[in-house]
Design a protein around this motif. Structure first.
Motif, PDB file in Angstrom:
ATOM      1  N   PHE A   1     -32.546 -21.733  40.076  1.00 38.37           N
ATOM      2  CA  PHE A   1     -32.120 -22.258  38.985  1.00 38.37           C
ATOM      3  C   PHE A   1     -33.163 -23.088  38.134  1.00 38.37           C
ATOM      4  CE2 PHE A   1     -31.138 -25.234  42.437  1.00 38.37           C
ATOM      5  CZ  PHE A   1     -32.082 -26.276  42.261  1.00 38.37           C
ATOM      6  N   VAL A   2     -34.466 -23.064  38.711  1.00 41.15           N
ATOM      7  CA  VAL A   2     -35.621 -23.471  37.876  1.00 41.15           C
ATOM      8  C   VAL A   2     -36.931 -22.748  38.467  1.00 41.15           C
ATOM      9  CG1 VAL A   2     -37.102 -25.447  37.477  1.00 41.15           C
ATOM     10  CG2 VAL A   2     -34.734 -26.050  37.436  1.00 41.15           C
ATOM     11  N   GLY A   3     -37.602 -22.293  37.544  1.00 41.23           N
ATOM     12  CA  GLY A   3     -38.570 -21.490  38.075  1.00 41.23           C
ATOM     13  C   GLY A   3     -38.728 -20.372  38.618  1.00 41.23           C
ATOM     14  N   GLU A   4     -39.560 -19.842  39.473  1.00 42.15           N
ATOM     15  CA  GLU A   4     -39.561 -18.618  39.969  1.00 42.15           C
ATOM     16  C   GLU A   4     -39.777 -18.607  41.635  1.00 42.15           C
ATOM     17  OE1 GLU A   4     -41.949 -14.150  39.148  1.00 42.15           O
ATOM     18  OE2 GLU A   4     -42.458 -16.200  38.387  1.00 42.15           O
ATOM     19  N   LEU A   5     -39.267 -17.507  42.386  1.00 46.03           N
ATOM     20  CA  LEU A   5     -39.438 -17.628  43.818  1.00 46.03           C
ATOM     21  C   LEU A   5     -39.601 -16.158  44.172  1.00 46.03           C
ATOM     22  CD1 LEU A   5     -39.395 -19.232  46.537  1.00 46.03           C
ATOM     23  CD2 LEU A   5     -36.695 -18.696  46.689  1.00 46.03           C
ATOM     24  N   PRO A   6     -40.723 -16.015  44.860  1.00 45.67           N
ATOM     25  CA  PRO A   6     -40.965 -14.524  45.155  1.00 45.67           C
ATOM     26  C   PRO A   6     -39.978 -13.886  45.981  1.00 45.67           C
ATOM     27  CG  PRO A   6     -43.123 -15.701  45.443  1.00 45.67           C
ATOM     28  CD  PRO A   6     -41.796 -16.823  45.088  1.00 45.67           C
TER      29      PRO A   6
ATOM     30  N   ALA B   1     -37.917 -31.696  54.453  1.00 42.51           N
ATOM     31  CA  ALA B   1     -39.182 -31.161  54.966  1.00 42.51           C
ATOM     32  C   ALA B   1     -40.120 -31.229  53.744  1.00 42.51           C
ATOM     33  CB  ALA B   1     -39.019 -30.040  55.878  1.00 42.51           C
ATOM     34  N   TYR B   2     -41.310 -31.947  53.942  1.00 41.92           N
ATOM     35  CA  TYR B   2     -41.835 -31.914  52.662  1.00 41.92           C
ATOM     36  C   TYR B   2     -43.525 -31.189  53.013  1.00 41.92           C
ATOM     37  CZ  TYR B   2     -46.032 -33.174  49.765  1.00 41.92           C
ATOM     38  OH  TYR B   2     -47.168 -32.941  48.986  1.00 41.92           O
ATOM     39  N   HIS B   3     -43.962 -30.233  52.035  1.00 40.65           N
ATOM     40  CA  HIS B   3     -45.156 -29.333  52.651  1.00 40.65           C
ATOM     41  C   HIS B   3     -45.978 -29.526  51.246  1.00 40.65           C
ATOM     42  CE1 HIS B   3     -43.268 -27.072  55.898  1.00 40.65           C
ATOM     43  NE2 HIS B   3     -42.147 -27.335  55.123  1.00 40.65           N
ATOM     44  N   GLY B   4     -47.381 -29.845  51.869  1.00 38.33           N
ATOM     45  CA  GLY B   4     -48.284 -30.289  50.846  1.00 38.33           C
ATOM     46  C   GLY B   4     -48.759 -28.930  50.274  1.00 38.33           C
ATOM     47  N   PRO B   5     -49.695 -28.985  49.135  1.00 34.94           N
ATOM     48  CA  PRO B   5     -50.262 -27.851  48.495  1.00 34.94           C
ATOM     49  C   PRO B   5     -50.920 -26.885  49.531  1.00 34.94           C
ATOM     50  CG  PRO B   5     -50.752 -29.743  46.995  1.00 34.94           C
ATOM     51  CD  PRO B   5     -50.033 -30.251  48.251  1.00 34.94           C
ATOM     52  N   GLY B   6     -51.235 -25.757  49.763  1.00 35.97           N
ATOM     53  CA  GLY B   6     -51.726 -24.940  50.481  1.00 35.97           C
ATOM     54  C   GLY B   6     -50.953 -24.223  51.296  1.00 35.97           C
ATOM     55  N   GLN B   7     -49.607 -24.515  51.288  1.00 36.14           N
ATOM     56  CA  GLN B   7     -48.544 -23.668  52.216  1.00 36.14           C
ATOM     57  C   GLN B   7     -48.329 -22.493  51.827  1.00 36.14           C
ATOM     58  OE1 GLN B   7     -47.732 -25.271  55.237  1.00 36.14           O
ATOM     59  NE2 GLN B   7     -45.885 -24.065  55.890  1.00 36.14           N
ATOM     60  N   SER B   8     -48.284 -21.283  52.191  1.00 35.84           N
ATOM     61  CA  SER B   8     -48.118 -20.016  51.389  1.00 35.84           C
ATOM     62  C   SER B   8     -46.531 -19.736  51.998  1.00 35.84           C
ATOM     63  CB  SER B   8     -49.237 -19.341  51.970  1.00 35.84           C
ATOM     64  OG  SER B   8     -48.992 -18.812  53.181  1.00 35.84           O
ATOM     65  N   ALA B   9     -45.855 -20.314  53.059  1.00 35.27           N
ATOM     66  CA  ALA B   9     -44.884 -19.742  53.534  1.00 35.27           C
ATOM     67  C   ALA B   9     -43.945 -20.750  54.236  1.00 35.27           C
ATOM     68  CB  ALA B   9     -44.620 -18.487  54.413  1.00 35.27           C
TER      69      ALA B   9
ATOM     70  N   ASP C   1     -41.667 -17.052  50.954  1.00 34.36           N
ATOM     71  CA  ASP C   1     -43.262 -16.988  50.370  1.00 34.36           C
ATOM     72  C   ASP C   1     -43.181 -18.100  49.459  1.00 34.36           C
ATOM     73  OD1 ASP C   1     -44.145 -15.119  51.957  1.00 34.36           O
ATOM     74  OD2 ASP C   1     -43.531 -13.387  50.490  1.00 34.36           O
ATOM     75  N   LEU C   2     -44.431 -18.965  49.410  1.00 35.72           N
ATOM     76  CA  LEU C   2     -44.410 -20.144  48.553  1.00 35.72           C
ATOM     77  C   LEU C   2     -45.728 -19.844  47.717  1.00 35.72           C
ATOM     78  CD1 LEU C   2     -43.584 -23.073  51.073  1.00 35.72           C
ATOM     79  CD2 LEU C   2     -42.081 -21.860  49.717  1.00 35.72           C
ATOM     80  N   ASP C   3     -45.938 -20.684  46.665  1.00 40.36           N
ATOM     81  CA  ASP C   3     -47.023 -20.673  45.771  1.00 40.36           C
ATOM     82  C   ASP C   3     -47.829 -21.830  46.157  1.00 40.36           C
ATOM     83  OD1 ASP C   3     -48.904 -21.264  43.801  1.00 40.36           O
ATOM     84  OD2 ASP C   3     -47.601 -20.971  42.280  1.00 40.36           O
TER      85      ASP C   3
END
Length: 328
Positions: free
Chosen positions: A169-174, A234-242, A205-207
Motif C-alpha cells: 500500500f506504500v512504496g515498493e517490495l521486491p 520485530a525491528y531490523h536496522g539498516p543493512g538487513q537484506s532479507a 527481500d529487503l532494501d
C-alpha cells in the motif's frame, strides 16, 4: 486517529541505529474521546520511536461494534504528518476540513496529509459488525511539514506467492514483483500487508538502506525464528537484506511490513501535533483551542461533542533529542 491519553507524554523522536533484531511490545491505551475504545500502540515507545518516518502505529480491534458502539472520533487536529488508515474488517467514515468524505474499507488505503494543519473525524458505519484495523502516522520532513492538505485513496492489487498474499500500500517490495504504490510520501517508505496460509513460510527481500518492522496483526508468526505476540513488532536496522516469516498456526496469519530510510530530523510529538520545538507545540495547541482557520472545520459530523479539546500541556519544556550522528 487521535491520541486521547488523559496525560499524553511528550515523545522525542529520533532514529537509533541497530544491527540486530529488537522485539517491540505494544501497550494498551484508550482511544475515542467520549466513547473510548482500547488500542494496542506499538509506536512510539521509549525503546524506539521511529521506523523510517513511521512515527505512530495503533491497532484497534477486533472490536464487536454491535455491543460496544464502535469508533466515534470527533473532529481533532493534526500537523506535520500523514495519517494512513488500513483495515482488516469493518468500515469507517472519514470527514476532514479539506471537504473530503470517504469510506475506509478492508484492503483499501486512505492517506490524509495534514501538512500545516487539518482536522478530521472518524466514525464506524452501520455496515460494521466487527472493526479491526490500523492507523499509522508518517512524520513529514522539515521542508514539507507545512505542505497543503491532501487526501489519497488507493486499492492495491493482491500479489500471490506460494502460501502468501501480499498487498503493497506504500512504496515498493521486491517480493511483490515490483508493484509500486502511487501514493505520495515525502521520504522513502514501505508499507505492505502479508497474509500467510497455515504452515506457510516466505522469505522477503529487503532494501538494506531501510530499517524495517514486522508487526503481527492476526494469528501466529515467527520472524527469523522468534515468535511474535499480537501487536508486537520485530525491528531490523539498516543493512538487513532479507527477513523470514513463518506461520506455525492452523489458520491465516497477517503481518504488516513497515520500512523506510532512517529519519534523522529532530521531532517533538505531543498529542496530535508534530513540531520541531516546544514553541511549535504551544502555538498549535493555542490555534486549535481558539478555532483558528489553520485547521478548518469538519462538515457533517454528528456526535456527542462537536470537537475534541486539547489536553493541558505538561509542566515542562518539551525538548527534542539530538538527531542520530549529530554532536551533543
Amino acid at each position: 486517529m487521535s491520541n486521547i491519553e488523559a496525560a499524553p507524554a511528550e515523545v522525542i523522536c529520533a532514529a537509533t541505529p541497530s544491527a540486530g533484531m529488537e522485539i517491540l511490545a505494544p501497550r494498551s491505551v484508550p482511544l475515542g474521546g467520549p466513547r473510548a475504545m482500547p488500542v494496542l500502540r506499538t509506536l512510539p515507545q521509549r525503546q524506539r520511536t521511529l521506523i523510517g518516518a513511521w512515527c505512530a502505529v495503533d491497532h484497534y480491534g477486533p472490536l464487536d461494534v454491535v455491543h460496544s458502539g464502535g469508533m466515534d472520533l470527533p473532529p481533532h487536529p493534526h500537523t506535520g504528518l500523514q495519517t494512513v488508515s488500513w483495515l482488516f474488517s469493518g468500515e469507517i467514515e472519514h470527514r476532514d476540513s479539506a471537504g473530503v468524505r470517504a469510506l475506509v474499507r478492508p484492503g483499501e488505503l486512505n492517506v490524509m496529509t495534514a501538512g500545516a494543519g487539518i482536522c478530521h473525524s472518524e466514525v464506524s458505519t452501520s455496515a460494521t459488525n466487527v472493526l479491526d484495523g490500523f492507523q499509522l502516522w508518517i512524520a513529514l520532513p522539515g521542508g514539507d511539514r507545512d505542505t497543503a492538505r491532501a487526501f489519497e485513496h488507493y486499492v492495491p492489487e493482491p500479489i500471490c506467492r506460494p502460501g502468501a498474499e501480499i498487498r503493497v500500500f506504500v512504496g515498493e517490495l521486491p517480493a511483490a514483483g515490483g508493484e509500486r504504490s502511487p501514493v505520495r510520501t515525502f521520504t522513502p517508505l514501505l508499507g505492505a500487508q502479508i497474509d500467510l496460509a497455515a504452515h506457510a513460510q516466505i522469505m522477503l527481500d529487503l532494501d538494506p538502506a531501510f530499517e524495517h518492522g514486522v508487526l503481527l496483526g492476526e494469528g501466529i508468526v515467527e520472524v527469523n525464528g522468534v515468535v511474535l505476540s499480537r501487536g508486537a513488532m520485530a525491528y531490523h536496522g539498516p543493512g538487513q537484506s532479507a527477513v523470514s516469516c513463518f506461520n506455525p498456526g492452523p489458520g491465516i496469519a497477517r503481518v504488516l511490513l513497515l520500512g523506510g530510510t532512517p529519519f534523522t530530523e529532530e521531532l517533538v510529538m505531543w498529542w496530535n501535533f508534530i513540531g520541531r520545538s516546544h514553541q511549535d507545540i504551544v502555538a498549535y495547541r493555542e490555534l486549535w483551542e481558539r478555532h483558528d482557520a489553520r485547521f478548518g472545520a469538519v462538515d457533517g459530523y454528528q456526535g456527542a461533542v462537536s470537537r475534541l479539546p486539547a489536553p493541558p500541556l505538561p509542566n515542562v519544556t518539551l525538548r527534542p533529542r539530538p538527531a542520530p550522528g549529530s554532536a551533543v
